[in-house]
Write a protein that holds these residues in place. Structure first.
Motif, PDB file in Angstrom:
ATOM      1  N   ALA A  23       0.836  -1.207   0.000  1.00 32.06           N
ATOM      2  CA  ALA A  23       0.000   0.000   0.000  1.00 32.06           C
ATOM      3  C   ALA A  23       0.868   1.254   0.000  1.00 32.06           C
ATOM      4  O   ALA A  23       0.606   2.208  -0.733  1.00 32.06           O
ATOM      5  CB  ALA A  23      -0.932   0.001   1.205  1.00 32.06           C
ATOM      6  N   ILE A  24       1.930   1.236   0.796  1.00 32.36           N
ATOM      7  CA  ILE A  24       2.855   2.379   0.847  1.00 32.36           C
ATOM      8  C   ILE A  24       3.622   2.481  -0.466  1.00 32.36           C
ATOM      9  O   ILE A  24       3.821   3.573  -1.010  1.00 32.36           O
ATOM     10  CB  ILE A  24       3.825   2.251   2.047  1.00 32.36           C
ATOM     11  N   SER A  25       4.027   1.347  -0.993  1.00 31.31           N
ATOM     12  CA  SER A  25       4.727   1.320  -2.274  1.00 31.31           C
ATOM     13  C   SER A  25       3.847   1.877  -3.394  1.00 31.31           C
ATOM     14  O   SER A  25       4.324   2.602  -4.268  1.00 31.31           O
ATOM     15  CB  SER A  25       5.162  -0.112  -2.590  1.00 31.31           C
ATOM     16  N   GLY A  26       2.564   1.549  -3.359  1.00 32.06           N
ATOM     17  CA  GLY A  26       1.620   2.066  -4.360  1.00 32.06           C
ATOM     18  C   GLY A  26       1.509   3.574  -4.305  1.00 32.06           C
ATOM     19  O   GLY A  26       1.427   4.251  -5.336  1.00 32.06           O
ATOM     20  N   ILE A  27       1.526   4.129  -3.099  1.00 28.90           N
ATOM     21  CA  ILE A  27       1.478   5.589  -2.941  1.00 28.90           C
ATOM     22  C   ILE A  27       2.766   6.201  -3.468  1.00 28.90           C
ATOM     23  O   ILE A  27       2.751   7.195  -4.201  1.00 28.90           O
ATOM     24  CB  ILE A  27       1.246   5.966  -1.457  1.00 28.90           C
ATOM     25  N   LYS A  28       3.897   5.573  -3.132  1.00 27.11           N
ATOM     26  CA  LYS A  28       5.201   6.081  -3.571  1.00 27.11           C
ATOM     27  C   LYS A  28       5.320   6.076  -5.101  1.00 27.11           C
ATOM     28  O   LYS A  28       5.804   7.046  -5.694  1.00 27.11           O
ATOM     29  CB  LYS A  28       6.319   5.217  -2.978  1.00 27.11           C
ATOM     30  N   ASN A  29       4.878   4.988  -5.736  1.00 27.11           N
ATOM     31  CA  ASN A  29       5.029   4.841  -7.189  1.00 27.11           C
ATOM     32  C   ASN A  29       3.888   5.463  -7.997  1.00 27.11           C
ATOM     33  O   ASN A  29       3.920   5.432  -9.222  1.00 27.11           O
ATOM     34  CB  ASN A  29       5.146   3.361  -7.551  1.00 27.11           C
ATOM     35  N   GLY A  30       2.872   6.001  -7.319  1.00 31.63           N
ATOM     36  CA  GLY A  30       1.774   6.661  -8.015  1.00 31.63           C
ATOM     37  C   GLY A  30       0.706   5.715  -8.550  1.00 31.63           C
ATOM     38  O   GLY A  30      -0.132   6.122  -9.350  1.00 31.63           O
ATOM     39  N   ARG A  31       0.698   4.453  -8.124  1.00 30.15           N
ATOM     40  CA  ARG A  31      -0.350   3.523  -8.542  1.00 30.15           C
ATOM     41  C   ARG A  31      -1.658   3.822  -7.818  1.00 30.15           C
ATOM     42  O   ARG A  31      -2.732   3.594  -8.365  1.00 30.15           O
ATOM     43  CB  ARG A  31       0.062   2.078  -8.258  1.00 30.15           C
ATOM     44  N   THR A  32      -1.546   4.306  -6.581  1.00 33.01           N
ATOM     45  CA  THR A  32      -2.729   4.646  -5.800  1.00 33.01           C
ATOM     46  C   THR A  32      -2.610   6.077  -5.301  1.00 33.01           C
ATOM     47  O   THR A  32      -1.513   6.626  -5.222  1.00 33.01           O
ATOM     48  CB  THR A  32      -2.887   3.696  -4.598  1.00 33.01           C
ATOM     49  N   TRP A  33      -3.744   6.677  -5.026  1.00 33.86           N
ATOM     50  CA  TRP A  33      -3.812   8.048  -4.503  1.00 33.86           C
ATOM     51  C   TRP A  33      -3.072   9.036  -5.415  1.00 33.86           C
ATOM     52  O   TRP A  33      -2.499  10.010  -4.964  1.00 33.86           O
ATOM     53  CB  TRP A  33      -3.231   8.126  -3.096  1.00 33.86           C
ATOM     54  N   ARG A  34      -3.080   8.782  -6.725  1.00 37.80           N
ATOM     55  CA  ARG A  34      -2.317   9.641  -7.639  1.00 37.80           C
ATOM     56  C   ARG A  34      -2.902  11.020  -7.792  1.00 37.80           C
ATOM     57  O   ARG A  34      -2.212  11.935  -8.222  1.00 37.80           O
ATOM     58  CB  ARG A  34      -2.139   8.974  -8.990  1.00 37.80           C
TER      59      ARG A  34
END
Length: 188
Positions: free
Chosen positions: A174-185
């Motif tokens: 979940a944190i990785s998704g935020i960092k990479n822009g997959r989520t919460w973009r």
């Protein structure tokens, strides 16, 4: 003048009550009513009494419906289902009816089609009728917008993703998704 519309000989309707291009057929399962390809419901009276167009109401979901009586039992039925069952072939045996233009009030037979659940869902997304919830509005979201801002700040400060995940009670991915822009973009 009176017209007959391919229904039992006791059902008559004045020509002036029909619209150009409108066709009436007996409703399957409710033989005392007629439905038109324009989505109008007619309740012919037997013998010499005059028939009436049924009052159409709108339910809480925005679909038009009408109350029909069969064998002394009252039931409410949606207009689009009556029109589709009466006027549209369903060779693939699809369970749902789609309004092609996305307007639930447009119950013309030419605007309806039988479809699967997945086709109906894709159509609603494409037409903008359904917008899936995102970010903190999503039912499964554990984070708020302020949390995402804090997570991004901690990432830029060099804190380990594993530690950030533990602090917020979410997974490393979940944190990785935020960092990479997959989520919460949409949150900068």
């Amino acid at each position: 003048r009176r017209a007959r519309f391919g229904v039992p000989h006791l059902f008559f309707m004045d020509h002036k009550e029909t619209l150009e291009g409108e066709e009436f057929r007996q409703i399957v399962g409710a033989p005392n009513y007629l439905v038109s390809n324009f989505g109008r419901i007619y309740s012919p009276r037997r013998r010499k009494a005059k028939g009436v167009f049924r009052k159409i109401q709108t339910n809480l979901s925005g679909y038009k419906h009408v109350g029909l009586t069969k064998d002394g039992k009252f039931r409410t039925v949606t207009i689009h289902r009556l029109v589709a069952l009466t006027f549209l072939d369903n060779p693939d045996n699809h369970p749902l009816i789609n309004h092609k233009d996305g307007d639930k009030a447009n119950n013309f037979a030419s605007n309806l089609e039988w479809c699967s659940q997945s086709h109906n869902h894709r159509h609603s997304l494409r037409m903008g009728l359904y917008v899936p919830p995102k970010n903190e509005d999503h039912w499964n979201s554990r984070l708020k917008e302020s949390d995402v801002h804090e997570i991004r700040a901690r990432i830029s400060d060099g804190e380990m993703l594993k530690m950030i995940a533990k602090h917020f009670g979410v997974s490393h991915s979940a944190i990785s998704g935020i960092k990479n822009g997959r989520t919460w973009r949409n949150i900068k």
